[in-house]
Design a protein around this motif. Structure first.
Motif, PDB file in Angstrom:
ATOM      1  N   MET A   1      11.521   7.152  -3.883  1.00 26.24           N
ATOM      2  CA  MET A   1      12.272   6.666  -3.111  1.00 26.24           C
ATOM      3  C   MET A   1      13.341   5.870  -3.851  1.00 26.24           C
ATOM      4  O   MET A   1      14.567   5.739  -3.434  1.00 26.24           O
ATOM      5  CB  MET A   1      11.352   5.679  -2.470  1.00 26.24           C
ATOM      6  N   TYR A   2      13.194   5.477  -5.030  1.00 28.45           N
ATOM      7  CA  TYR A   2      14.140   4.648  -5.912  1.00 28.45           C
ATOM      8  C   TYR A   2      13.961   5.284  -7.418  1.00 28.45           C
ATOM      9  O   TYR A   2      13.370   4.735  -8.287  1.00 28.45           O
ATOM     10  CB  TYR A   2      13.765   3.433  -6.084  1.00 28.45           C
TER      11      TYR A   2
ATOM     12  N   ASP B   1      15.492   5.004 -15.707  1.00 26.55           N
ATOM     13  CA  ASP B   1      14.733   5.621 -14.812  1.00 26.55           C
ATOM     14  C   ASP B   1      13.479   4.643 -14.303  1.00 26.55           C
ATOM     15  O   ASP B   1      13.021   3.825 -15.188  1.00 26.55           O
ATOM     16  CB  ASP B   1      14.018   6.783 -15.536  1.00 26.55           C
ATOM     17  N   THR B   2      13.278   4.715 -13.032  1.00 25.94           N
ATOM     18  CA  THR B   2      12.506   3.422 -12.419  1.00 25.94           C
ATOM     19  C   THR B   2      11.014   3.957 -12.975  1.00 25.94           C
ATOM     20  O   THR B   2      10.358   3.109 -13.473  1.00 25.94           O
ATOM     21  CB  THR B   2      12.380   3.468 -10.923  1.00 25.94           C
ATOM     22  N   HIS B   3      10.684   5.149 -12.865  1.00 24.46           N
ATOM     23  CA  HIS B   3       9.208   5.542 -13.359  1.00 24.46           C
ATOM     24  C   HIS B   3       9.004   5.201 -14.761  1.00 24.46           C
ATOM     25  O   HIS B   3       7.977   4.617 -14.908  1.00 24.46           O
ATOM     26  CB  HIS B   3       9.140   7.011 -13.162  1.00 24.46           C
TER      27      HIS B   3
ATOM     28  N   TYR C   1       4.599   5.014  -6.985  1.00 30.28           N
ATOM     29  CA  TYR C   1       4.745   4.614  -5.590  1.00 30.28           C
ATOM     30  C   TYR C   1       6.134   4.550  -5.334  1.00 30.28           C
ATOM     31  O   TYR C   1       6.664   4.841  -4.125  1.00 30.28           O
ATOM     32  CB  TYR C   1       4.052   3.115  -5.320  1.00 30.28           C
ATOM     33  N   LEU C   2       6.921   4.202  -6.138  1.00 28.49           N
ATOM     34  CA  LEU C   2       8.369   3.876  -6.049  1.00 28.49           C
ATOM     35  C   LEU C   2       9.322   5.018  -6.074  1.00 28.49           C
ATOM     36  O   LEU C   2      10.403   5.192  -5.668  1.00 28.49           O
ATOM     37  CB  LEU C   2       8.996   2.619  -7.069  1.00 28.49           C
ATOM     38  N   THR C   3       8.743   6.289  -6.832  1.00 26.68           N
ATOM     39  CA  THR C   3       9.448   7.344  -7.053  1.00 26.68           C
ATOM     40  C   THR C   3       9.076   8.743  -6.739  1.00 26.68           C
ATOM     41  O   THR C   3       9.713   9.479  -6.376  1.00 26.68           O
ATOM     42  CB  THR C   3       9.629   7.321  -8.726  1.00 26.68           C
TER      43      THR C   3
ATOM     44  N   HIS D   1       0.568   7.229   4.459  1.00 29.19           N
ATOM     45  CA  HIS D   1      -0.307   6.244   3.627  1.00 29.19           C
ATOM     46  C   HIS D   1       0.197   6.030   2.160  1.00 29.19           C
ATOM     47  O   HIS D   1       0.752   6.755   1.523  1.00 29.19           O
ATOM     48  CB  HIS D   1      -1.651   7.208   3.346  1.00 29.19           C
ATOM     49  N   PRO D   2       0.148   4.803   1.979  1.00 26.58           N
ATOM     50  CA  PRO D   2       0.610   4.194   0.616  1.00 26.58           C
ATOM     51  C   PRO D   2      -0.307   4.461  -0.340  1.00 26.58           C
ATOM     52  O   PRO D   2      -1.136   3.588  -1.026  1.00 26.58           O
ATOM     53  CB  PRO D   2       0.829   2.685   0.682  1.00 26.58           C
ATOM     54  N   SER D   3      -0.664   5.899  -0.743  1.00 27.94           N
ATOM     55  CA  SER D   3      -1.830   6.137  -1.580  1.00 27.94           C
ATOM     56  C   SER D   3      -1.744   5.558  -2.984  1.00 27.94           C
ATOM     57  O   SER D   3      -2.878   5.000  -3.382  1.00 27.94           O
ATOM     58  CB  SER D   3      -1.900   7.673  -1.758  1.00 27.94           C
ATOM     59  N   PHE D   4      -0.728   5.421  -3.660  1.00 26.00           N
ATOM     60  CA  PHE D   4      -0.527   4.859  -4.905  1.00 26.00           C
ATOM     61  C   PHE D   4      -0.902   3.303  -4.725  1.00 26.00           C
ATOM     62  O   PHE D   4      -1.158   2.887  -5.655  1.00 26.00           O
ATOM     63  CB  PHE D   4       0.924   5.113  -5.404  1.00 26.00           C
ATOM     64  N   ALA D   5      -0.503   2.676  -3.756  1.00 25.06           N
ATOM     65  CA  ALA D   5      -1.036   1.095  -3.511  1.00 25.06           C
ATOM     66  C   ALA D   5      -2.442   0.975  -3.285  1.00 25.06           C
ATOM     67  O   ALA D   5      -2.818   0.100  -3.872  1.00 25.06           O
ATOM     68  CB  ALA D   5      -0.250   0.695  -2.109  1.00 25.06           C
ATOM     69  N   TYR D   6      -2.814   2.027  -2.606  1.00 20.53           N
ATOM     70  CA  TYR D   6      -4.501   1.874  -2.631  1.00 20.53           C
ATOM     71  C   TYR D   6      -5.166   2.151  -4.340  1.00 20.53           C
ATOM     72  O   TYR D   6      -6.029   1.315  -4.484  1.00 20.53           O
ATOM     73  CB  TYR D   6      -5.057   3.239  -1.979  1.00 20.53           C
ATOM     74  N   GLU D   7      -4.606   3.039  -5.109  1.00 19.99           N
ATOM     75  CA  GLU D   7      -5.231   3.265  -6.373  1.00 19.99           C
ATOM     76  C   GLU D   7      -4.608   1.686  -7.373  1.00 19.99           C
ATOM     77  O   GLU D   7      -5.652   1.500  -8.030  1.00 19.99           O
ATOM     78  CB  GLU D   7      -4.309   4.452  -7.158  1.00 19.99           C
TER      79      GLU D   7
END
Length: 326
Positions: free
Chosen positions: A1-2, A20-22, A138-140, A172-178
């Motif tokens: 996403m970013y 690089d955001t990641h 989550y952001l990338t 689903h925000p799967s990375f936010a779950y983690e």
């Protein structure tokens, strides 16, 4: 996403430099994990050059296997990237990075001859690093599969085209779950579990074992490519590793080796509860020619004791007042 940090912030953090955001979020996660490791190693009086080498081994192993762990995605080698291409530009995997960090620590231990268990130093550090590092994904990356409702992460047309993901639907925000899981694990480790009498190194076993189970189920909403029988490649890897953790933890509990006895308690293993045939109780005096009891050496000790005043006269004894001086 970013993909670029400027996309997320709305401005360039360093003018003229694309960040690089990641990579930025992973670097911050590693920094936080290193600080937590330093604090815990100092608390346990194990902060020295040798533990620093273990950290370098963990970082080197995570960096190497984090990318190389996703190399062989196809049975036909020609469909995979070359070794150099994978190492420089291939997809990174946090799951592979964990395995690489574990291997890196053991290689470092072998090189310097480090014998002590070190999992207790790494467990809270890894948990906090993972809690923050998951936001790099989550952001990338693709957030997850559609939720089927009106909630979730909604991508724009541009973001959906970049991530090859449906736009305009809740994901689903799967990375936010983690991230939430690892943050909760860090709190448990940092504020409670590290003060418990757990066997050396086993807090890391409990944490990684719990994460393996959680990760297996969160994969169903992650959106990774299905490889076999409805399972993704991480799930196939976890199907092998979860039983290993389960067997180890069950063995430690059954043998009473998961918890260390508290100081001052006398706990013996079950196999040591019986005395050896040649062993004698400590309170039983040994009798022999050289160990004759004192009562045998003193003839007077064999005489009947003289009743004292106030005692009950024994049969055949003469009260003290009726005795005639010799």
């Amino acid at each position: 996403m970013y993909p670029d940090l400027s996309d997320l912030l709305g401005f360039e953090l360093i003018p003229g430099v694309q960040l690089d955001t990641h990579s930025v979020f992973v670097a911050i996660a590693l920094f936080l994990g290193t600080i937590v490791f330093w604090i815990e190693a100092r608390r346990r009086s194990r902060l020295n050059q040798r533990t620093g080498i273990l950290v370098l081994g963990a970082l080197a192993g995570a960096a190497a296997l984090g990318r190389l762990g996703t190399w062989a995605q196809h049975l036909d080698p020609r469909e995979n990237l070359t070794f150099i291409e994978q190492f420089l530009h291939g997809n990174a995997s946090f799951l592979s990075a964990l395995v690489g960090a574990w291997l890196g620590v053991h290689v470092a231990k072998k090189i310097i001859g480090y014998k002590s268990r070190s999992g207790d130093l790494f467990a809270p550090a890894v948990a906090l690093a993972m809690a923050f590092g998951r936001w790099a994904c989550y952001l990338t990356e693709r957030p997850g599969t559609p939720t089927g409702g009106d909630w979730g992460v909604v991508l724009t047309e541009e973001q959906g085209a970049h991530l090859l993901t449906p736009a305009g639907v809740g994901l689903h925000p799967s990375f936010a779950y983690e991230s939430a899981f690892h943050l909760m694990a860090f709190c448990i480790l940092w504020f409670w579990l590290r003060f418990q009498p757990i066997a050396p190194g086993e807090t890391l076993t409990l944490y990684i074992g719990a994460y393996a189970v959680f990760r297996f189920f969160v994969e169903f909403v992650r959106g990774n490519e299905v490889a076999w029988m409805g399972l993704t490649r991480p799930q196939m890897f976890l199907l092998v590793t979860i039983p290993i953790f389960a067997i180890r933890i069950a063995y430690l509990i059954k043998r009473g080796k998961l918890w260390v006895p508290a100081a001052g308690t006398d706990v013996l293993p079950a196999r040591d509860t019986r005395l050896a045939p040649e062993a004698a109780p400590e309170h039983t005096p040994a009798v022999g020619p050289e160990h004759t009891p004192a009562v045998d050496k003193d003839p007077a000790a064999k005489k009947d004791p003289v009743p004292t005043k106030g005692s009950v006269p024994m049969k055949g004894s003469v009260p003290l007042k009726d005795r005639v001086p010799a």
